[in-house]
Design a protein around this motif. Structure first.
Motif, PDB file in Angstrom:
ATOM      1  N   LEU A  41       0.828  -1.210   0.000  1.00 53.83           N
ATOM      2  CA  LEU A  41       0.000   0.000   0.000  1.00 53.83           C
ATOM      3  C   LEU A  41       0.864   1.263   0.000  1.00 53.83           C
ATOM      4  CD1 LEU A  41      -2.892  -0.991   2.431  1.00 53.83           C
ATOM      5  CD2 LEU A  41      -2.950  -0.884  -0.077  1.00 53.83           C
ATOM      6  N   GLU A  42       2.015   1.200   0.637  1.00 55.78           N
ATOM      7  CA  GLU A  42       2.913   2.360   0.677  1.00 55.78           C
ATOM      8  C   GLU A  42       3.580   2.625  -0.673  1.00 55.78           C
ATOM      9  OE1 GLU A  42       5.698   2.098   3.883  1.00 55.78           O
ATOM     10  OE2 GLU A  42       4.118   1.878   5.382  1.00 55.78           O
ATOM     11  N   LYS A  43       3.672   1.618  -1.520  1.00 54.87           N
ATOM     12  CA  LYS A  43       4.356   1.747  -2.817  1.00 54.87           C
ATOM     13  C   LYS A  43       3.499   2.407  -3.891  1.00 54.87           C
ATOM     14  CE  LYS A  43       6.824  -2.620  -2.361  1.00 54.87           C
ATOM     15  NZ  LYS A  43       6.951  -3.960  -2.956  1.00 54.87           N
ATOM     16  N   GLY A  44       2.208   2.420  -3.698  1.00 53.12           N
ATOM     17  CA  GLY A  44       1.320   2.792  -4.790  1.00 53.12           C
ATOM     18  C   GLY A  44       0.773   4.192  -4.740  1.00 53.12           C
ATOM     19  N   ASP A  55      -8.445  -1.641 -16.035  1.00 48.64           N
ATOM     20  CA  ASP A  55      -7.655  -2.875 -16.059  1.00 48.64           C
ATOM     21  C   ASP A  55      -6.842  -3.082 -14.783  1.00 48.64           C
ATOM     22  OD1 ASP A  55      -5.839  -0.809 -16.493  1.00 48.64           O
ATOM     23  OD2 ASP A  55      -4.685  -1.921 -17.984  1.00 48.64           O
ATOM     24  N   VAL A  56      -7.106  -2.280 -13.744  1.00 51.48           N
ATOM     25  CA  VAL A  56      -6.405  -2.395 -12.463  1.00 51.48           C
ATOM     26  C   VAL A  56      -7.180  -3.338 -11.549  1.00 51.48           C
ATOM     27  CG1 VAL A  56      -5.582  -1.148 -10.420  1.00 51.48           C
ATOM     28  CG2 VAL A  56      -5.462  -0.057 -12.678  1.00 51.48           C
ATOM     29  N   VAL A  57      -6.463  -4.229 -10.864  1.00 54.66           N
ATOM     30  CA  VAL A  57      -7.099  -5.143  -9.922  1.00 54.66           C
ATOM     31  C   VAL A  57      -7.375  -4.391  -8.623  1.00 54.66           C
ATOM     32  CG1 VAL A  57      -6.902  -7.310  -8.639  1.00 54.66           C
ATOM     33  CG2 VAL A  57      -5.896  -7.114 -10.934  1.00 54.66           C
ATOM     34  N   THR A  58      -8.666  -4.282  -8.283  1.00 50.21           N
ATOM     35  CA  THR A  58      -9.116  -3.656  -7.040  1.00 50.21           C
ATOM     36  C   THR A  58      -9.850  -4.717  -6.223  1.00 50.21           C
ATOM     37  OG1 THR A  58     -11.235  -2.988  -8.002  1.00 50.21           O
ATOM     38  CG2 THR A  58      -9.411  -1.416  -8.193  1.00 50.21           C
ATOM     39  N   LEU A  59     -10.242  -4.367  -5.016  1.00 52.01           N
ATOM     40  CA  LEU A  59     -11.051  -5.298  -4.227  1.00 52.01           C
ATOM     41  C   LEU A  59     -12.332  -5.634  -4.977  1.00 52.01           C
ATOM     42  CD1 LEU A  59     -10.652  -3.954  -0.600  1.00 52.01           C
ATOM     43  CD2 LEU A  59      -9.894  -6.164  -1.488  1.00 52.01           C
ATOM     44  N   ASN A  60     -12.722  -6.869  -4.921  1.00 51.29           N
ATOM     45  CA  ASN A  60     -13.909  -7.426  -5.578  1.00 51.29           C
ATOM     46  C   ASN A  60     -13.764  -7.554  -7.089  1.00 51.29           C
ATOM     47  OD1 ASN A  60     -15.555  -7.911  -3.201  1.00 51.29           O
ATOM     48  ND2 ASN A  60     -15.554  -5.698  -3.013  1.00 51.29           N
ATOM     49  N   SER A  61     -12.551  -7.385  -7.595  1.00 48.61           N
ATOM     50  CA  SER A  61     -12.303  -7.640  -9.022  1.00 48.61           C
ATOM     51  C   SER A  61     -12.201  -9.139  -9.256  1.00 48.61           C
ATOM     52  CB  SER A  61     -10.975  -7.002  -9.469  1.00 48.61           C
ATOM     53  OG  SER A  61     -11.048  -5.610  -9.477  1.00 48.61           O
ATOM     54  N   ARG A  62     -12.692  -9.566 -10.405  1.00 47.33           N
ATOM     55  CA  ARG A  62     -12.543 -10.960 -10.843  1.00 47.33           C
ATOM     56  C   ARG A  62     -11.490 -10.963 -11.930  1.00 47.33           C
ATOM     57  NH1 ARG A  62     -13.925 -15.545  -9.411  1.00 47.33           N
ATOM     58  NH2 ARG A  62     -14.148 -17.283 -10.814  1.00 47.33           N
ATOM     59  N   GLY A 103      -3.690  -3.862  -7.120  1.00 44.76           N
ATOM     60  CA  GLY A 103      -3.045  -2.675  -7.678  1.00 44.76           C
ATOM     61  C   GLY A 103      -2.344  -2.871  -9.003  1.00 44.76           C
ATOM     62  N   TYR A 104      -2.192  -4.124  -9.440  1.00 41.34           N
ATOM     63  CA  TYR A 104      -1.543  -4.396 -10.729  1.00 41.34           C
ATOM     64  C   TYR A 104      -2.567  -4.406 -11.850  1.00 41.34           C
ATOM     65  CZ  TYR A 104       2.969  -5.268  -8.659  1.00 41.34           C
ATOM     66  OH  TYR A 104       4.166  -5.102  -8.010  1.00 41.34           O
ATOM     67  N   THR A 105      -2.094  -4.368 -13.077  1.00 37.24           N
ATOM     68  CA  THR A 105      -2.969  -4.300 -14.245  1.00 37.24           C
ATOM     69  C   THR A 105      -2.897  -5.577 -15.069  1.00 37.24           C
ATOM     70  OG1 THR A 105      -1.199  -3.303 -15.557  1.00 37.24           O
ATOM     71  CG2 THR A 105      -2.730  -1.793 -14.453  1.00 37.24           C
TER      72      THR A 105
END
Length: 138
Positions: A41-44, A55-62, A103-105
C-alpha cells in the motif's frame, strides 16, 4: 516482480487500513502477510474510485491468471478476508497471492511466495472490476 506503479482506490485503502489496524490486536491473520500488504500500500498511488483504470485489480475484481510455472489458467475474485473461500474462487487480499494481485494491471507478471516456493503468474484479464462497472462502494 513487475516494476510498474501500483494504483489503489481511496475506498480500498480505507478498508484495508481498518483491517490492518484491527489485525494488530488479533491473531487471526498472519503478521507477515499484514506487513507485506502494508508495504504494498505504501508503494502505490491512491486515486478516487472514479479515476482508477478499468484494467487495475481492485477489491472485488474478478481476474483470470495464467500460472507461468504450469501454464494453467485460473479465475479468482479478490475479497476482504472475511469473504474468502478459495475453493469458490474468492481469494483474500491478505493472502500472498492476493497481496501480489492488488493494484496491478492486466498483462502484469506477479510473483508471490507459495507453499512450495516462489510462484509467478500473468494477469491475463480483469474480467470484472467494480469501479469500471460503476459499483463504486463494493
Amino acid at each position: 516482480m513487475n516494476q510498474q506503479t501500483l494504483t489503489f482506490t481511496e475506498h480500498d485503502v480505507e478498508r484495508l487500513e481498518i483491517i490492518l489496524e484491527g489485525a494488530q490486536r488479533s491473531a487471526s491473520l498472519k503478521k507477515s502477510h499484514l506487513e507485506a500488504l502494508a508495504d504494498e500500500l505504501e508503494k502505490g498511488d491512491i486515486v478516487s474510485s472514479r479515476e482508477i483504470g478499468a484494467d487495475v485489480v481492485t477489491l472485488n475484481s474478478r481476474v483470470r491468471l495464467r500460472d507461468l510455472d504450469n501454464d494453467k489458467e485460473m479465475e479468482v475474485t479478490l475479497v476482504l478476508p472475511m469473504g474468502s473461500n478459495f475453493s469458490e474462487g474468492r481469494l483474500s487480499v491478505t493472502s500472498p497471492l492476493g497481496i501480489a494481485l492488488l493494484g496491478y494491471t492486466a498483462g502484469s507478471v506477479i510473483e508471490w511466495q507459495g507453499q512450495a516456493g516462489y510462484r509467478k503468474a500473468r494477469i491475463e484479464a480483469v474480467l470484472y472490476q467494480p469501479e469500471a462497472a460503476g459499483h463504486y462502494h463494493l
